[in-house]
Write a protein that holds these residues in place. Sequence first.
Motif, mmCIF file in Angstrom:
data_model
loop_
_atom_site.group_PDB
_atom_site.id
_atom_site.type_symbol
_atom_site.label_atom_id
_atom_site.label_comp_id
_atom_site.label_asym_id
_atom_site.label_seq_id
_atom_site.Cartn_x
_atom_site.Cartn_y
_atom_site.Cartn_z
ATOM 1 N N GLY A 2 -71.884 90.495 -21.284
ATOM 2 C CA GLY A 2 -71.443 90.923 -19.962
ATOM 3 C C GLY A 2 -70.447 92.057 -20.056
ATOM 4 O O GLY A 2 -69.751 92.217 -21.056
ATOM 5 N N PHE A 3 -70.405 92.866 -19.004
ATOM 6 C CA PHE A 3 -69.487 94.000 -18.973
ATOM 7 C C PHE A 3 -68.029 93.533 -18.987
ATOM 8 O O PHE A 3 -67.690 92.476 -18.458
ATOM 9 N N LEU A 210 -75.858 101.569 -14.146
ATOM 10 C CA LEU A 210 -75.588 100.525 -15.136
ATOM 11 C C LEU A 210 -76.867 99.877 -15.642
ATOM 12 O O LEU A 210 -76.896 99.326 -16.746
ATOM 13 N N ASN A 215 -75.456 95.414 -21.229
ATOM 14 C CA ASN A 215 -74.265 94.967 -20.507
ATOM 15 C C ASN A 215 -73.124 94.556 -21.436
ATOM 16 O O ASN A 215 -72.326 93.674 -21.103
ATOM 17 N N ALA A 243 -71.563 95.420 -11.050
ATOM 18 C CA ALA A 243 -72.171 94.773 -12.218
ATOM 19 C C ALA A 243 -72.938 93.502 -11.866
ATOM 20 O O ALA A 243 -73.503 92.850 -12.754
#
Length: 244
Positions: A2-3, A210, A215, A243
């Motif tokens: 995850g970001f 994105l 990610n 996101a």
Amino acid sequence: MGFNFGLCSISFRKNTPEEILQAMNAVGLSVIEWGSDVHCPPEKAKKIAELQKRYNIKCCSYGTYFCLGVTPICELKEYIKAAKILGTDVLRLWCGDKNSEDYSAEQKELLFNECMAVAKIAEAEGITLCMECHNNTYTNAEESALELMRAVNSQHFRMYWQPNQFRSEEENIAYARQISCYTVNIHVFNWKGEEKYPLKAATDIWKTYLGCFDNDKNLLLEFMPDNKIQSLKSEAEALKETAK
């Protein structure tokens, strides 16, 4: 994974490092890129590292103003040392001081040779040097950035990505797709030309941007639409929304 959500300290050049960390902590941002010009010149790295621990913020990158082809390579050592004190193995550099199309064949060869030389230094030091895709540097266009990445061919010589506010969304998407596999950090903002706007107005296009990347990136807010630290809360909320 995850970001990771964070901030470039240069967004608030008039605020102190502690004020910035306090504001980040309050809105749930966890990573920071320190600028070496105002907030964290190399000699202040130890003090900044102590502040990071106090506010539970990690340094994801050191935003230097080292310019390849301009700054003497010998000066890179102090920036690398400072980055390690801050707890990061990523440094932002500038690749040249003019657009790629303005380089002669001879100038390009010299620049590429220097890039290869610093990539070897980075490998030896266990760090990663990242070039920002920015106007007035060699990586101003997707073709030149891709050419450079392929020529240097090093895991220790990589890219940042950010949209170019003077180009179309389609051009920015194409650039993102081309260099996504070389990208470490992403600078996030909503600009059109010289004008800055709230990020929430650009959520849809940022979701598309994105989508071009894995990610596992650091998403770093860069500047506020009104240059006020009070706007960090709404910008951080919009960042997290992009996101989803």
